[in-house]
Design a protein around this motif. Structure first.
Motif, PDB file in Angstrom:
ATOM      1  N   LEU A  73       0.826  -1.272  -0.020  1.00  0.00           N
ATOM      2  CA  LEU A  73      -0.010  -0.038  -0.008  1.00  0.00           C
ATOM      3  C   LEU A  73       0.798   1.237   0.048  1.00  0.00           C
ATOM      4  CD1 LEU A  73      -2.857  -0.890   2.463  1.00  0.00           C
ATOM      5  CD2 LEU A  73      -2.824  -1.069   0.053  1.00  0.00           C
ATOM      6  N   LYS A  74       2.242   1.206   0.011  1.00  0.00           N
ATOM      7  CA  LYS A  74       3.177   2.405   0.011  1.00  0.00           C
ATOM      8  C   LYS A  74       3.766   2.572  -1.197  1.00  0.00           C
ATOM      9  CE  LYS A  74       3.052   2.745   5.273  1.00  0.00           C
ATOM     10  NZ  LYS A  74       3.848   2.972   6.348  1.00  0.00           N
ATOM     11  N   GLY A  75       4.072   1.359  -1.984  1.00  0.00           N
ATOM     12  CA  GLY A  75       4.769   1.662  -3.231  1.00  0.00           C
ATOM     13  C   GLY A  75       6.309   1.297  -2.821  1.00  0.00           C
ATOM     14  N   TYR A  76       7.171   1.835  -3.897  1.00  0.00           N
ATOM     15  CA  TYR A  76       8.625   1.410  -3.835  1.00  0.00           C
ATOM     16  C   TYR A  76       9.353   2.731  -3.003  1.00  0.00           C
ATOM     17  CZ  TYR A  76       7.875  -2.276  -7.173  1.00  0.00           C
ATOM     18  OH  TYR A  76       7.571  -3.379  -7.911  1.00  0.00           O
ATOM     19  N   ARG A  77      10.381   2.084  -2.356  1.00  0.00           N
ATOM     20  CA  ARG A  77      11.430   3.005  -1.787  1.00  0.00           C
ATOM     21  C   ARG A  77      12.738   2.575  -2.376  1.00  0.00           C
ATOM     22  NH1 ARG A  77       9.528   6.722   1.826  1.00  0.00           N
ATOM     23  NH2 ARG A  77      11.564   7.263   2.476  1.00  0.00           N
ATOM     24  N   THR A  78      13.707   3.352  -2.243  1.00  0.00           N
ATOM     25  CA  THR A  78      15.064   2.808  -2.419  1.00  0.00           C
ATOM     26  C   THR A  78      15.622   2.382  -1.058  1.00  0.00           C
ATOM     27  OG1 THR A  78      15.694   5.025  -2.066  1.00  0.00           O
ATOM     28  CG2 THR A  78      15.726   4.463  -4.265  1.00  0.00           C
ATOM     29  N   THR A  79      16.382   1.377  -1.216  1.00  0.00           N
ATOM     30  CA  THR A  79      16.829   0.870   0.231  1.00  0.00           C
ATOM     31  C   THR A  79      17.962   1.434   0.666  1.00  0.00           C
ATOM     32  OG1 THR A  79      18.391  -0.512  -1.164  1.00  0.00           O
ATOM     33  CG2 THR A  79      16.406  -1.671  -0.457  1.00  0.00           C
ATOM     34  N   ALA A  80      18.128   1.502   2.055  1.00  0.00           N
ATOM     35  CA  ALA A  80      19.223   2.383   2.835  1.00  0.00           C
ATOM     36  C   ALA A  80      20.556   1.876   2.417  1.00  0.00           C
ATOM     37  CB  ALA A  80      18.925   2.134   4.158  1.00  0.00           C
ATOM     38  N   ILE A  81      21.570   2.666   2.695  1.00  0.00           N
ATOM     39  CA  ILE A  81      23.046   2.290   2.237  1.00  0.00           C
ATOM     40  C   ILE A  81      23.317   1.115   3.350  1.00  0.00           C
ATOM     41  CG2 ILE A  81      25.364   3.233   2.624  1.00  0.00           C
ATOM     42  CD1 ILE A  81      24.204   4.368  -0.018  1.00  0.00           C
ATOM     43  N   LEU A  82      24.293   0.425   3.122  1.00  0.00           N
ATOM     44  CA  LEU A  82      24.922  -0.747   3.809  1.00  0.00           C
ATOM     45  C   LEU A  82      25.545   0.058   5.009  1.00  0.00           C
ATOM     46  CD1 LEU A  82      26.818  -3.202   1.218  1.00  0.00           C
ATOM     47  CD2 LEU A  82      24.452  -3.357   2.713  1.00  0.00           C
ATOM     48  N   THR A  83      25.159  -0.390   6.164  1.00  0.00           N
ATOM     49  CA  THR A  83      25.921  -0.101   7.318  1.00  0.00           C
ATOM     50  C   THR A  83      27.450  -0.779   7.410  1.00  0.00           C
ATOM     51  OG1 THR A  83      25.501  -2.215   8.614  1.00  0.00           O
ATOM     52  CG2 THR A  83      23.820  -0.100   8.945  1.00  0.00           C
ATOM     53  N   ALA A  84      28.258  -0.301   8.232  1.00  0.00           N
ATOM     54  CA  ALA A  84      29.792  -0.904   8.452  1.00  0.00           C
ATOM     55  C   ALA A  84      29.596  -2.276   8.791  1.00  0.00           C
ATOM     56  CB  ALA A  84      30.505  -0.042   9.434  1.00  0.00           C
ATOM     57  N   GLN A  85      28.627  -2.880   9.423  1.00  0.00           N
ATOM     58  CA  GLN A  85      28.619  -4.244   9.965  1.00  0.00           C
ATOM     59  C   GLN A  85      28.182  -4.891   8.826  1.00  0.00           C
ATOM     60  OE1 GLN A  85      29.630  -5.608  13.096  1.00  0.00           O
ATOM     61  NE2 GLN A  85      29.704  -7.181  11.607  1.00  0.00           N
ATOM     62  N   GLN A  86      27.156  -4.749   8.172  1.00  0.00           N
ATOM     63  CA  GLN A  86      26.627  -5.209   6.859  1.00  0.00           C
ATOM     64  C   GLN A  86      27.778  -5.669   5.738  1.00  0.00           C
ATOM     65  OE1 GLN A  86      23.235  -2.803   6.164  1.00  0.00           O
ATOM     66  NE2 GLN A  86      21.725  -4.141   7.024  1.00  0.00           N
ATOM     67  N   LEU A  87      28.560  -4.209   5.452  1.00  0.00           N
ATOM     68  CA  LEU A  87      29.563  -4.421   4.471  1.00  0.00           C
ATOM     69  C   LEU A  87      30.500  -5.403   5.022  1.00  0.00           C
ATOM     70  CD1 LEU A  87      30.641  -2.971   1.804  1.00  0.00           C
ATOM     71  CD2 LEU A  87      31.628  -1.692   3.149  1.00  0.00           C
ATOM     72  N   ASP A  88      31.072  -5.391   6.159  1.00  0.00           N
ATOM     73  CA  ASP A  88      32.131  -6.252   6.748  1.00  0.00           C
ATOM     74  C   ASP A  88      31.522  -7.694   6.615  1.00  0.00           C
ATOM     75  OD1 ASP A  88      34.824  -6.372   7.753  1.00  0.00           O
ATOM     76  OD2 ASP A  88      33.810  -6.520   9.680  1.00  0.00           O
ATOM     77  N   ASP A  89      30.179  -8.030   7.025  1.00  0.00           N
ATOM     78  CA  ASP A  89      29.628  -9.293   6.931  1.00  0.00           C
ATOM     79  C   ASP A  89      29.660  -9.957   5.443  1.00  0.00           C
ATOM     80  OD1 ASP A  89      29.469  -9.361   9.547  1.00  0.00           O
ATOM     81  OD2 ASP A  89      27.133  -8.834   9.437  1.00  0.00           O
ATOM     82  N   LEU A  90      29.124  -8.910   4.510  1.00  0.00           N
ATOM     83  CA  LEU A  90      29.460  -9.335   2.926  1.00  0.00           C
ATOM     84  C   LEU A  90      30.757  -9.689   2.725  1.00  0.00           C
ATOM     85  CD1 LEU A  90      26.762  -6.792   1.410  1.00  0.00           C
ATOM     86  CD2 LEU A  90      26.822  -9.426   1.679  1.00  0.00           C
TER      87      LEU A  90
END
Length: 224
Positions: A73-90
């Motif tokens: 019911l709200k449509g599309y949004r761009t996703t947030a930038i990766l956090t440092a932890q998310q980037l390090d995990d990847l």
């Protein structure tokens, strides 16, 4: 015989959808559509001078890429930038999977695999302009294709699928508004490809690992 017009229309629709995808991707990658921003389909269609249909098709593909998200019911949004932890995990995942894959590619890549990897490497023989964000967005796509070709040449579809699902390259690019490291990455890529072509398992493994660790060092300070 009678469906030729319909076939042509279908191909045309697909072309419009792909073109819309590339253009919206560029807007996201250059932060003209910023992270965590609502996307107005009608306004975007007007801006791109297309109907809403190819824009919706493009957004579906970008959702698969993890660059936009659809909310009921709200449509599309761009996703947030990766956090440092998310980037390090990847990066942790990539360091586990990609160096052994590069080594396996050195052993198992076919002549056709090697030719494809070399062709992709040659598509970016020099660093993109650091003040041209669209140019670097295209470089990021090249980076993703090259890594994917190397992993596929290793012959393990499960690893290839796991890395495809991360869409790491597209996310990492959005961490910065300027990218001075393109030339360095190209040199690192060339070392990996030459080691694979030489059938040198140890060198290919080491070159990929060192490239990923250097990339981690380049991008992690940009994360929040």
């Amino acid at each position: 015989m009678g469906n030729g017009g319909n076939d042509a229309q279908t191909i045309g629709d697909r072309t419009l959808g792909f073109d819309a995808y590339r253009r919206i991707l560029a807007l996201i990658m250059t932060n003209e559509i910023p992270p965590d921003a609502r996307i107005n389909i009608d306004r975007l269609a007007q801006e791109l001078d297309v109907s809403a249909t190819p824009v919706r098709e493009a957004l579906t593909r970008l959702e698969d890429d993890g660059l936009v998200a659809k909310t009921h019911l709200k449509g599309y949004r761009t996703t947030a930038i990766l956090t440092a932890q998310q980037l390090d995990d990847l990066y942790g995942l990539r360091v586990l999977l990609e160096p052994p894959s590069a080594g396996a590619a050195a052993l198992h890549a076919t002549d056709a695999d090697l030719a494809g990897i070399r062709r992709e490497l040659e598509t970016y023989s020099k660093s993109p302009f650091t003040n041209d964000l669209l140019s670097y967005a295209r470089f990021s796509e090249h980076d993703a294709r090259l890594h994917a070709l190397i992993v596929r040449a290793a012959g393990n579809p499960a690893v290839s699928h796991a890395l495809d699902r991360t869409h790491f390259h597209l996310h990492a690019f959005r961490l910065s508004s300027d990218q001075p490291a393109g030339e360095t990455a190209i040199v690192e890529h060339a070392r990996i490809v030459e080691a694979i072509a030489a059938r040198d398992l140890d060198e290919a493994t080491a070159a990929m690992r060192e490239h990923l660790e250097a990339s981690r060092a380049r991008f992690l300070p940009r994360a929040v």
